[in-house]
Design a protein around this motif. Structure first.
Motif, PDB file in Angstrom:
ATOM      1  N   THR A 129      39.535  37.188  47.554  1.00  0.00           N
ATOM      2  CA  THR A 129      40.709  36.445  46.969  1.00  0.00           C
ATOM      3  C   THR A 129      41.185  36.613  45.555  1.00  0.00           C
ATOM      4  OG1 THR A 129      39.763  34.302  46.717  1.00  0.00           O
ATOM      5  CG2 THR A 129      40.304  35.074  49.189  1.00  0.00           C
ATOM      6  N   LEU A 130      42.222  36.230  45.222  1.00  0.00           N
ATOM      7  CA  LEU A 130      42.866  36.032  44.078  1.00  0.00           C
ATOM      8  C   LEU A 130      41.918  35.174  43.051  1.00  0.00           C
ATOM      9  CD1 LEU A 130      46.511  36.586  44.061  1.00  0.00           C
ATOM     10  CD2 LEU A 130      44.980  38.453  43.548  1.00  0.00           C
ATOM     11  N   ARG A 131      41.525  33.935  43.666  1.00  0.00           N
ATOM     12  CA  ARG A 131      40.791  32.715  42.983  1.00  0.00           C
ATOM     13  C   ARG A 131      39.471  33.528  42.526  1.00  0.00           C
ATOM     14  NH1 ARG A 131      43.169  27.888  43.269  1.00  0.00           N
ATOM     15  NH2 ARG A 131      44.890  27.402  44.720  1.00  0.00           N
ATOM     16  N   THR A 132      38.922  34.180  43.480  1.00  0.00           N
ATOM     17  CA  THR A 132      37.430  34.560  43.072  1.00  0.00           C
ATOM     18  C   THR A 132      37.624  35.998  42.409  1.00  0.00           C
ATOM     19  OG1 THR A 132      37.241  35.498  45.234  1.00  0.00           O
ATOM     20  CG2 THR A 132      36.596  33.274  44.931  1.00  0.00           C
ATOM     21  N   ASP A 133      38.669  36.613  42.211  1.00  0.00           N
ATOM     22  CA  ASP A 133      38.719  38.012  41.816  1.00  0.00           C
ATOM     23  C   ASP A 133      38.660  37.993  40.042  1.00  0.00           C
ATOM     24  OD1 ASP A 133      39.289  40.738  41.059  1.00  0.00           O
ATOM     25  OD2 ASP A 133      40.574  41.119  42.446  1.00  0.00           O
ATOM     26  N   ARG A 134      37.649  38.341  39.657  1.00  0.00           N
ATOM     27  CA  ARG A 134      37.438  38.256  37.934  1.00  0.00           C
ATOM     28  C   ARG A 134      38.321  39.361  37.231  1.00  0.00           C
ATOM     29  NH1 ARG A 134      31.306  37.688  35.869  1.00  0.00           N
ATOM     30  NH2 ARG A 134      32.601  37.388  34.068  1.00  0.00           N
ATOM     31  N   GLU A 135      38.561  40.478  38.001  1.00  0.00           N
ATOM     32  CA  GLU A 135      39.138  41.521  37.335  1.00  0.00           C
ATOM     33  C   GLU A 135      40.716  41.077  37.201  1.00  0.00           C
ATOM     34  OE1 GLU A 135      37.276  43.707  35.804  1.00  0.00           O
ATOM     35  OE2 GLU A 135      35.882  42.500  36.638  1.00  0.00           O
ATOM     36  N   PHE A 136      41.078  40.521  38.232  1.00  0.00           N
ATOM     37  CA  PHE A 136      42.592  40.122  38.437  1.00  0.00           C
ATOM     38  C   PHE A 136      42.716  38.979  37.432  1.00  0.00           C
ATOM     39  CE2 PHE A 136      45.620  36.972  39.913  1.00  0.00           C
ATOM     40  CZ  PHE A 136      46.780  37.660  39.747  1.00  0.00           C
ATOM     41  N   GLY A 137      41.728  38.056  37.290  1.00  0.00           N
ATOM     42  CA  GLY A 137      41.765  36.979  36.188  1.00  0.00           C
ATOM     43  C   GLY A 137      41.908  37.257  34.804  1.00  0.00           C
ATOM     44  N   LYS A 138      41.332  38.520  34.540  1.00  0.00           N
ATOM     45  CA  LYS A 138      41.549  38.921  33.167  1.00  0.00           C
ATOM     46  C   LYS A 138      42.717  39.510  32.831  1.00  0.00           C
ATOM     47  CE  LYS A 138      36.435  40.898  33.401  1.00  0.00           C
ATOM     48  NZ  LYS A 138      35.801  42.041  33.252  1.00  0.00           N
ATOM     49  N   LEU A 139      43.313  40.200  33.875  1.00  0.00           N
ATOM     50  CA  LEU A 139      44.843  40.636  33.732  1.00  0.00           C
ATOM     51  C   LEU A 139      45.654  39.424  33.611  1.00  0.00           C
ATOM     52  CD1 LEU A 139      46.995  42.874  33.498  1.00  0.00           C
ATOM     53  CD2 LEU A 139      46.797  42.853  36.035  1.00  0.00           C
ATOM     54  N   TRP A 140      45.570  38.495  34.736  1.00  0.00           N
ATOM     55  CA  TRP A 140      46.218  37.090  34.705  1.00  0.00           C
ATOM     56  C   TRP A 140      46.096  36.451  33.202  1.00  0.00           C
ATOM     57  CZ3 TRP A 140      44.709  32.000  34.179  1.00  0.00           C
ATOM     58  CH2 TRP A 140      45.668  31.022  34.835  1.00  0.00           C
ATOM     59  N   LEU A 141      45.062  36.312  32.667  1.00  0.00           N
ATOM     60  CA  LEU A 141      44.712  35.597  31.411  1.00  0.00           C
ATOM     61  C   LEU A 141      45.382  36.326  30.281  1.00  0.00           C
ATOM     62  CD1 LEU A 141      43.694  33.005  30.085  1.00  0.00           C
ATOM     63  CD2 LEU A 141      41.583  34.483  29.792  1.00  0.00           C
TER      64      LEU A 141
END
Length: 408
Positions: free
Chosen positions: A3-15
């Motif tokens: 999920t998006l909440r647990t996806d660290r790679e998407f989290g980097k892009l998001w941040l």
């Protein structure tokens, strides 16, 4: 299932997007204030807004085709660093007492040009990173967080401007782009899917143009986006002038940030509700309803006589315009094959944002200086009226392909 909440790679892009957006939100207040302080001209201030969009018209075709041939991560990192370098030149020039309106225009145009190439990579990076099933929520997560930052940043920018001046405030944006570059560099998953071999750059450009023209849904949403962009260019280009001339807000008053926060609050609300809206309604209904509501809001802005009503109008503009923009972007991303993402999305943005935004910003500035800010808002709302009319007339005529869960 990830999920998006647990996806660290998407989290980097998001941040990365949130941090660079925070810096841009600060300079988005500081830059027009600085320009108006130097010139006292609505035309010069509107030119800044025009230059945030004009590079899409200049570089759209080339950037889309070239970036589809390149590593998206590399493009995003390099363009972030270029933007950081340009922005830091403003406080350096101010300290040296060498800052001019031309310098500000060059910086605004340069950062906007770098953003075109960043967007060409990012349009394809998001679906490649999260997949089509998560795309609506990924776009909404990025937009909602970024617009939440815009709610907080403008009042902070107003305080910073009054304390360290608008030029010094812009240094924060340079730092934000440098941090964004570092975060994107650490993303581990590929931001490109396997692509078909390229024949020639000319063929790549033609392929993107032909897809946009022949695909009825993409063609329709691109056409509607032009009317939205003209009105949006006028609002963004006149926001500072609107506060100064219509409501007599002093140039360095932190109150200026209230309008920018209201705009961001409306955009934040739109991004939050977009997943629910897309689950319940077909994209074309969302688009025409948003466009029609935008016409009403432009009338409210033009007629507002008290400050609180102006703030409310700006917030509602943020709501309606963001719904139209995010809805159109998501549709293009879902319909477009991965190997065409950069080209099709950049051309779509070039036609709407690259043509409509600078046209609206410059027209708004010229009309405000020649007539009044209120008159400028009324006239620049006319393309929005036309877009809404076209949307309603085509609502049940244009065939569309299956767009996936929540957008069908």
């Amino acid at each position: 299932m990830r999920t998006l909440r647990t996806d660290r790679e998407f989290g980097k892009l998001w941040l990365a997007r949130v941090i660079s957006t925070a810096g841009s939100a600060v300079s988005g207040v500081a830059l027009p204030v600085l320009m108006y302080s130097l010139t006292g001209s609505a035309v010069h201030t509107g030119a800044l807004a025009a230059l945030t969009a004009a590079p899409y018209l200049v570089f759209g075709l080339l950037a889309g085709a070239l970036v589809d041939r390149m590593h998206r991560r590399t493009v995003m990192v390099v363009t972030d660093l270029v933007s950081a370098g340009l922005l830091v030149s403003v406080p350096v020039a101010a300290v040296s007492d060498a800052l001019t309106p031309v310098h500000l225009l060059v910086v605004a145009g340069g950062v906007a040009s770098a953003t075109v190439w960043f967007d060409a990579a990012n349009f394809g990076a998001v679906p490649a990173l999260v997949g089509t099933d998560q795309l609506v929520r990924a776009n909404s997560a990025i937009w909602s967080a970024s617009t939440a930052v815009h709610v907080v940043a403008p009042p902070v920018a107003g305080v910073l401007i009054s304390v360290i001046g608008p030029a010094g405030t812009m240094a924060l944006d340079a730092v934000s782009f440098a941090v964004s570059a570092a975060l994107v560099r650490t993303i581990l998953r590929p931001l490109n899917r396997q692509r078909e071999p390229r024949i020639s750059l000319k063929a790549d450009i033609r392929e993107g143009l032909e897809f946009l023209w022949r695909e009825p849904t993409v063609r329709l949403f691109t056409a509607l986006g032009v009317g939205q962009a003209v009105a949006g260019g006028a609002v963004s280009g006149l926001l500072v002038v609107y506060a100064f001339r219509v409501f007599d807000v002093p140039e360095h008053d932190p109150k200026i940030g209230v309008l920018f926060s209201a705009l961001a609050f409306g955009s934040f609300a739109a991004a939050v509700v977009m997943p629910t809206i897309s689950d319940l309604y077909e994209p074309r209904h969302v688009a025409v309803t948003g466009l029609s509501a935008g016409v009403v809001v432009m009338g409210l802005l033009a007629g507002a006589r008290v400050w609180w009503l102006a703030v409310l109008g700006v917030a509602l503009w943020g709501l309606t315009s963001t719904i139209v923009i995010v809805n159109g972007l998501t549709v293009r991303q879902l319909v477009t094959p991965d190997h065409l993402q950069g080209r099709v999305n950049l051309v779509g943005r070039m036609v709407s944002f690259g043509v409509g935004q600078p046209l609206g910003a410059m027209a708004g500035g010229l009309l405000a200086d020649a007539q009044s800010v209120r008159t400028a808002l009324v006239i620049t709302a006319l393309p929005l009226v036309l877009a809404a009319g076209i949307g309603w007339s085509q609502l049940n005529k244009t065939p569309h392909r299956e767009l996936g869960h929540g957008l069908k």
